[in-house]
Design an enzyme around this catalytic site. Sequence first.
Site, mmCIF file in Angstrom:
data_model
loop_
_atom_site.group_PDB
_atom_site.id
_atom_site.type_symbol
_atom_site.label_atom_id
_atom_site.label_comp_id
_atom_site.label_asym_id
_atom_site.label_seq_id
_atom_site.Cartn_x
_atom_site.Cartn_y
_atom_site.Cartn_z
ATOM 1 N N LYS A 112 0.825 -1.213 0.000
ATOM 2 C CA LYS A 112 0.000 0.000 0.000
ATOM 3 C C LYS A 112 0.854 1.255 0.000
ATOM 4 C CE LYS A 112 -4.172 -1.837 2.098
ATOM 5 N NZ LYS A 112 -4.984 -1.938 3.304
ATOM 6 N N LYS A 197 -5.750 -10.191 -5.070
ATOM 7 C CA LYS A 197 -6.891 -10.407 -4.189
ATOM 8 C C LYS A 197 -8.065 -9.510 -4.594
ATOM 9 C CE LYS A 197 -7.045 -8.187 -0.324
ATOM 10 N NZ LYS A 197 -6.923 -7.599 1.016
ATOM 11 N N LYS A 200 -11.706 -4.433 -1.539
ATOM 12 C CA LYS A 200 -12.778 -3.451 -1.684
ATOM 13 C C LYS A 200 -12.294 -2.101 -2.177
ATOM 14 C CE LYS A 200 -13.642 -3.949 3.225
ATOM 15 N NZ LYS A 200 -12.323 -3.932 3.879
HETATM 16 P P1 TYM Z 1 -10.687 -6.286 5.661
HETATM 17 O O1 TYM Z 1 -11.647 -5.240 6.045
HETATM 18 O O2 TYM Z 1 -9.792 -6.023 4.484
HETATM 19 O O3 TYM Z 1 -11.435 -7.643 5.392
HETATM 20 C C1 TYM Z 1 -12.377 -8.185 6.300
HETATM 21 C C2 TYM Z 1 -12.232 -9.702 6.290
HETATM 22 O O4 TYM Z 1 -12.438 -10.189 4.960
HETATM 23 C C3 TYM Z 1 -11.335 -10.995 4.564
HETATM 24 N N1 TYM Z 1 -11.105 -10.798 3.121
HETATM 25 C C4 TYM Z 1 -11.031 -11.776 2.232
HETATM 26 N N2 TYM Z 1 -11.142 -13.109 2.354
HETATM 27 C C5 TYM Z 1 -11.036 -13.851 1.231
HETATM 28 N N3 TYM Z 1 -10.826 -13.299 -0.004
HETATM 29 C C6 TYM Z 1 -10.693 -11.975 -0.170
HETATM 30 N N4 TYM Z 1 -10.501 -11.451 -1.375
HETATM 31 C C7 TYM Z 1 -10.812 -11.142 0.982
HETATM 32 N N5 TYM Z 1 -10.741 -9.802 1.172
HETATM 33 C C8 TYM Z 1 -10.909 -9.614 2.496
HETATM 34 C C9 TYM Z 1 -10.172 -10.479 5.382
HETATM 35 O O5 TYM Z 1 -9.141 -11.450 5.483
HETATM 36 C C10 TYM Z 1 -10.831 -10.159 6.692
HETATM 37 O O6 TYM Z 1 -10.945 -11.332 7.466
HETATM 38 N N6 TYM Z 1 -7.042 -5.707 9.026
HETATM 39 C C11 TYM Z 1 -8.338 -6.282 8.778
HETATM 40 C C12 TYM Z 1 -9.436 -5.746 9.675
HETATM 41 C C13 TYM Z 1 -9.133 -5.872 11.126
HETATM 42 C C14 TYM Z 1 -9.203 -7.082 11.874
HETATM 43 C C15 TYM Z 1 -8.891 -6.691 13.206
HETATM 44 C C16 TYM Z 1 -9.523 -8.397 11.548
HETATM 45 C C17 TYM Z 1 -8.779 -4.882 11.959
HETATM 46 N N7 TYM Z 1 -8.632 -5.359 13.220
HETATM 47 C C18 TYM Z 1 -8.855 -7.640 14.192
HETATM 48 C C19 TYM Z 1 -9.475 -9.338 12.569
HETATM 49 C C20 TYM Z 1 -9.153 -8.965 13.874
HETATM 50 C C21 TYM Z 1 -8.747 -5.959 7.359
HETATM 51 O O7 TYM Z 1 -8.228 -5.072 6.749
HETATM 52 O O8 TYM Z 1 -9.807 -6.688 6.907
#
Ligand code: TYM
Length: 332
Positions: A112, A197, A200
């Site tokens: 990023k 990947k 969003k």
């Molecule tokens: P985020 O918001 O990008 O995504 C939320 C969850 O969706 C999963 N995910 C995916 N799984 C499969 N294929 C994909 N293309 C895909 N895109 C997203 C992510 O792995 C995630 O589980 N850093 C985290 C948010 C966060 C978090 C936390 C998660 C902040 N604090 C504490 C767990 C525990 C994130 O950016 O997820």
Amino acid sequence: MTRIFSGAKPTGHLTLGNYLGAVRRWAEVDQHRADALFCVVDLHALTVDHDPGRVRRLSRQAATLLLAAGLDPELCTVFVQSHVDEHTRLSYVLECVAADGEMRRMIQYKEKSARERAGGVSVRLSLLTYPVLMAADILAYGTDEVPVGDDQSQHVELTRDLALRFNQRYGQVFVVPRATHPPVAARVMDLQEPTSKMGKSHESGAGIVYLLDDPDVIRKKIMRAVTDSGREVVYDPGARPGVSNLLEILAACSGGNPKDLSGVYESYGSLKRDTAEAVVELLRPVQARHRELAGDQGYVEGVLRAGAEKARGMARPRVDEAYRAIGLLATA
Ligand code: TYM
């Protein structure tokens, strides 16, 4: 009882990747078998260039979608990160345990920050420290399991390292958590660029299925998915990423296994048609429930308020303990 924590950040509309990799499992499995907390991690959305009004709208929408996907406030705790001060309180203390070098090695930071620098945007310091805040999210609750997609593995590894290091230096305060991943679709790929990947915040939405896309838009996006050269339907994510991604999505929707499904199809066209229909059907009830809840924001706000209060009570004692252990004076 097992404690589970996970979250999604409101940097864009939630995608099929979020659903298959994480949210669906939270609703179908995790909330029923553990003491689970699910969080709209809005502070994380401020680590990149953002529009305040949009973050507010996306946070509300994400919370509504989590409930629409089946999270039941009677079974689990649903809340917004910024409503619970314990996350940032603990994050600072963990920054005093984390090393600058290990933060700079995080893959998502490298990718990023490189993208932002290439676009002439200055990189926010919070983008570098983001994984520490994520560790605080998890560790504040004595979390045992963190159900996430594949892309979050490195962040959960860091969380484990910080917990172990803290405990070793200052005494046993934190539970050392572990990541759990779904058996299929742990990394759903972009339909137009199947080596990246499905994320969003990508520029173009053509390769991304959003949870709130109309059925016809979903069909179009999947029918136009980039497939690989060659004709046979083979499951081989390394050599045939496009077709393998469709097989993973179909398997996740229909409960099968991608390798077995590859034997069922003779052409890319029929695989795409069935995948599109499976996704449309999987999302139909979520979209219908979202329409109802979108018209009842008072209910959603009530759930978030109660969720935050409950979460605060759960996090506070452990964060206070971490403060004392690291050398801060207790408040009277
Ligand atoms: P985020 O918001 O990008 O995504 C939320 C969850 O969706 C999963 N995910 C995916 N799984 C499969 N294929 C994909 N293309 C895909 N895109 C997203 C992510 O792995 C995630 O589980 N850093 C985290 C948010 C966060 C978090 C936390 C998660 C902040 N604090 C504490 C767990 C525990 C994130 O950016 O997820």
